[in-house]
Design a protein around this motif. Structure first.
Motif, PDB file in Angstrom:
ATOM      1  N   SER A   1      -4.406  10.155  -6.516  1.00 12.30           N
ATOM      2  CA  SER A   1      -3.869   9.945  -7.852  1.00 12.30           C
ATOM      3  C   SER A   1      -4.662   8.871  -8.584  1.00 12.30           C
ATOM      4  O   SER A   1      -5.083   7.873  -7.992  1.00 12.30           O
ATOM      5  CB  SER A   1      -2.399   9.515  -7.749  1.00 12.30           C
ATOM      6  N   THR A   2      -4.863   9.075  -9.875  1.00  9.98           N
ATOM      7  CA  THR A   2      -5.524   8.039 -10.672  1.00  9.98           C
ATOM      8  C   THR A   2      -4.667   6.779 -10.754  1.00  9.98           C
ATOM      9  O   THR A   2      -5.176   5.700 -11.047  1.00  9.98           O
ATOM     10  CB  THR A   2      -5.812   8.556 -12.088  1.00  9.98           C
ATOM     11  N   ALA A   3      -3.367   6.907 -10.479  1.00  7.28           N
ATOM     12  CA  ALA A   3      -2.469   5.762 -10.577  1.00  7.28           C
ATOM     13  C   ALA A   3      -2.735   4.711  -9.505  1.00  7.28           C
ATOM     14  O   ALA A   3      -2.352   3.551  -9.668  1.00  7.28           O
ATOM     15  CB  ALA A   3      -1.017   6.233 -10.488  1.00  7.28           C
ATOM     16  N   ILE A   4      -3.394   5.103  -8.390  1.00 11.36           N
ATOM     17  CA  ILE A   4      -3.601   4.125  -7.317  1.00 11.36           C
ATOM     18  C   ILE A   4      -4.954   3.424  -7.434  1.00 11.36           C
ATOM     19  O   ILE A   4      -5.214   2.461  -6.696  1.00 11.36           O
ATOM     20  CB  ILE A   4      -3.459   4.778  -5.922  1.00 11.36           C
ATOM     21  N   GLY A   5      -5.807   3.881  -8.380  1.00 15.85           N
ATOM     22  CA  GLY A   5      -7.100   3.233  -8.558  1.00 15.85           C
ATOM     23  C   GLY A   5      -7.901   3.228  -7.276  1.00 15.85           C
ATOM     24  O   GLY A   5      -8.036   4.256  -6.621  1.00 15.85           O
ATOM     25  N   ASP A   6      -8.399   2.046  -6.892  1.00 17.16           N
ATOM     26  CA  ASP A   6      -9.174   1.943  -5.651  1.00 17.16           C
ATOM     27  C   ASP A   6      -8.318   1.421  -4.503  1.00 17.16           C
ATOM     28  O   ASP A   6      -8.844   1.050  -3.447  1.00 17.16           O
ATOM     29  CB  ASP A   6     -10.402   1.057  -5.855  1.00 17.16           C
ATOM     30  N   ARG A   7      -7.004   1.394  -4.680  1.00 17.31           N
ATOM     31  CA  ARG A   7      -6.109   0.891  -3.640  1.00 17.31           C
ATOM     32  C   ARG A   7      -5.696   2.017  -2.688  1.00 17.31           C
ATOM     33  O   ARG A   7      -5.836   3.197  -3.006  1.00 17.31           O
ATOM     34  CB  ARG A   7      -4.862   0.252  -4.272  1.00 17.31           C
ATOM     35  N   ASP A   8      -5.178   1.631  -1.551  1.00 21.89           N
ATOM     36  CA  ASP A   8      -4.599   2.568  -0.602  1.00 21.89           C
ATOM     37  C   ASP A   8      -3.172   2.119  -0.329  1.00 21.89           C
ATOM     38  O   ASP A   8      -2.930   1.276   0.552  1.00 21.89           O
ATOM     39  CB  ASP A   8      -5.400   2.609   0.700  1.00 21.89           C
ATOM     40  N   PRO A   9      -2.196   2.650  -1.094  1.00 29.14           N
ATOM     41  CA  PRO A   9      -0.802   2.210  -0.933  1.00 29.14           C
ATOM     42  C   PRO A   9      -0.271   2.410   0.479  1.00 29.14           C
ATOM     43  O   PRO A   9       0.567   1.626   0.942  1.00 29.14           O
ATOM     44  CB  PRO A   9      -0.046   3.081  -1.935  1.00 29.14           C
ATOM     45  N   PHE A  10      -0.749   3.451   1.170  1.00 27.76           N
ATOM     46  CA  PHE A  10      -0.251   3.673   2.529  1.00 27.76           C
ATOM     47  C   PHE A  10      -0.750   2.593   3.483  1.00 27.76           C
ATOM     48  O   PHE A  10      -0.028   2.170   4.393  1.00 27.76           O
ATOM     49  CB  PHE A  10      -0.632   5.077   3.023  1.00 27.76           C
TER      50      PHE A  10
ATOM     51  N   ILE B   1       3.100  -0.259  -6.128  1.00 22.94           N
ATOM     52  CA  ILE B   1       2.007  -0.785  -6.946  1.00 22.94           C
ATOM     53  C   ILE B   1       2.533  -1.567  -8.147  1.00 22.94           C
ATOM     54  O   ILE B   1       2.072  -2.668  -8.454  1.00 22.94           O
ATOM     55  CB  ILE B   1       1.091   0.365  -7.402  1.00 22.94           C
ATOM     56  N   ASP B   2       3.518  -1.013  -8.851  1.00 19.77           N
ATOM     57  CA  ASP B   2       4.006  -1.637 -10.077  1.00 19.77           C
ATOM     58  C   ASP B   2       4.795  -2.914  -9.817  1.00 19.77           C
ATOM     59  O   ASP B   2       4.725  -3.872 -10.600  1.00 19.77           O
ATOM     60  CB  ASP B   2       4.876  -0.657 -10.861  1.00 19.77           C
ATOM     61  N   GLU B   3       5.570  -2.930  -8.737  1.00 16.45           N
ATOM     62  CA  GLU B   3       6.392  -4.112  -8.463  1.00 16.45           C
ATOM     63  C   GLU B   3       5.701  -5.126  -7.568  1.00 16.45           C
ATOM     64  O   GLU B   3       6.083  -6.294  -7.530  1.00 16.45           O
ATOM     65  CB  GLU B   3       7.711  -3.683  -7.817  1.00 16.45           C
ATOM     66  N   GLY B   4       4.698  -4.682  -6.833  1.00 14.59           N
ATOM     67  CA  GLY B   4       4.036  -5.549  -5.874  1.00 14.59           C
ATOM     68  C   GLY B   4       4.725  -5.459  -4.520  1.00 14.59           C
ATOM     69  O   GLY B   4       5.940  -5.262  -4.439  1.00 14.59           O
ATOM     70  N   PRO B   5       3.957  -5.604  -3.431  1.00 11.66           N
ATOM     71  CA  PRO B   5       4.517  -5.441  -2.094  1.00 11.66           C
ATOM     72  C   PRO B   5       5.670  -6.391  -1.784  1.00 11.66           C
ATOM     73  O   PRO B   5       6.643  -5.996  -1.138  1.00 11.66           O
ATOM     74  CB  PRO B   5       3.321  -5.696  -1.172  1.00 11.66           C
ATOM     75  N   ASP B   6       5.576  -7.642  -2.224  1.00 13.68           N
ATOM     76  CA  ASP B   6       6.628  -8.605  -1.884  1.00 13.68           C
ATOM     77  C   ASP B   6       7.963  -8.219  -2.513  1.00 13.68           C
ATOM     78  O   ASP B   6       9.006  -8.240  -1.843  1.00 13.68           O
ATOM     79  CB  ASP B   6       6.227 -10.006  -2.338  1.00 13.68           C
TER      80      ASP B   6
END
Length: 388
Positions: free
Chosen positions: A81-90, A13-18
């Motif tokens: 986690s509140t750190a992921i907001g409304d995203r789904d990192p998986f 999330i912090d660095e971005g997927p790329d």
């Protein structure tokens, strides 16, 4: 030999997927990523994170979007986690991994869950005095077992190759809780006895195994009171197989049956969905008995055993793997985690020699700890060690 790097969803999330996946493929040159799906509380330093150097991880948080219908009516359920907001990192990681030809593993902390332990104390281990260890969940508890097998089912939709199962067992007294304090010398026997679980489910399982659970609990209470009252007695050595006529040791063996059967259930659930279960044994042979870890039995229950190859020399790594072989776990049934950072490695040649040692022993998978906690130079070290 397959390779991957352990990482947090917050790294992505912090660095971005790329940037995140670019570092994995272009710098580290690995074939996969092992992303934390449920993780325990922590405070870490992140050397190359663009937004923060120090981060607090929430207690027992999930880093994916749980299927609400799957958890309807359950007391034990993952909380995002509140750190992921409304995203789904998986979901993001799954898409990137598929596009780049990488394998995705779900690094899942099962029974070390302070959020669920504090919310549901009756699911936490209870010592001989009835005190609950709220940073953990008891592997013998039916709700905990249902939680573990249900949790595995979440990851099939992401195309996960393997569940890296951390903390699928009991824990001792000391487990790194913040401001954990021991001002009097307890001694290893006192700490060992205080770490045993005597909840209703553990006692019932012991009785089913032919162990007099109430007699054991009484004997442990008496022994603990004597050691807590007398500092000389506290540090006296004692073999657990000599306490209560050997019944205490038999009680610990019965606890191991709970861990083994839970592992088998979780492995079966994973296999039914096309995934493998890797049991992460961080302690190594001879160090997990009090945690219910029976390596020969777990080697059959899980699809793979993973251990920490944290050592300064290839010879020391070889010795660690040889110790597992003595306990019925062959190198070809293992995965090993190495640290490329300076506390273990003095350069790429050192790391390459460790990888060559593992490959020579027949170990099929190597992982590297940890993406966000290492410098970028350590990622480069991985790439050089793997590919020259």
């Amino acid at each position: 030999m397959e390779s991957s790097v352990l990482a947090f969803a917050t790294d992505l999330i912090d660095e971005g997927p790329d940037t995140f996946f670019g570092n994995l493929t272009d710098r580290a040159g690995v074939g996969g990523v092992t992303l934390a799906s449920v993780y325990h509380e922590a405070r870490d330093v992140f050397p190359h994170n663009p937004h923060r150097v120090v981060r607090y991880l929430e207690p027992g948080a999930a880093y994916f979007r749980p299927d609400r219908a799957r958890w309807a009516g359950r007391r034990l359920a993952p909380t995002p986690s509140t750190a992921i907001g409304d995203r789904d990192p998986f979901a993001e990681a799954a898409g990137q991994a598929q596009r780049r030809g990488l394998k995705l593993h779900a690094w899942t902390v099962f029974c070390h869950n302070d959020r669920l332990g504090f919310e549901h104390p009756d699911c936490a281990p209870a010592n001989a005095f009835g005190d609950r260890h709220l940073t953990e969940l008891c592997p013998a508890n039916p709700e905990v077992r249902e939680y573990a097998t249900t949790l595995v089912g979440e990851f099939a939709r992401y195309g996960v190759d393997a569940i890296r199962a951390e903390s699928l067992h009991f824990h001792g007294l000391r487990h790194g809780y913040h401001h954990e304090r021991y001002f009097e010398e307890l001694g290893p026997v006192t700490e060992a006895l205080l770490g045993l679980c005597f909840c209703d489910h553990c006692r019932a399982n012991a009785v089913s195994a032919g162990v007099p659970a109430e007699e054991v609990r009484t004997a442990v209470r008496v022994e603990l009171r004597a050691r807590l009252a007398d500092e000389d007695r506290a540090v006296e050595p004692a073999a657990l197989d000599g306490l209560a006529g050997g019944a205490v040791a038999a009680y610990v063996d019965a606890a191991a049956l709970s861990v083994t059967s839970l592992t088998a259930e979780v492995a079966e659930a994973a296999a039914g969905l096309g995934m493998r279960l890797t049991f992460m044994d961080g302690g190594g042979p001879g160090k997990g008995w009090l945690s219910g870890i029976d390596l020969p039995a777990l080697g059959k229950a899980a699809h793979q055993i993973e251990t920490l190859g944290y050592a300064k020399t290839p010879e020391a790594v070889r010795e660690k793997i040889a110790a597992f072989a003595l306990h019925g776990v062959r190198p070809e049934e293992m995965a090993v985690i190495l640290r490329p950072m300076t506390q273990d490695c003095d350069g790429p040649a050192n790391l390459a020699a460790k990888i060559a040692t593992l490959r020579g022993l027949g170990v099929p998978e190597v992982e590297f700890y940890h993406y966000g906690l290492m410098r970028l130079a350590s990622l480069d070290r991985i790439g050089t060690a793997l590919h020259g």
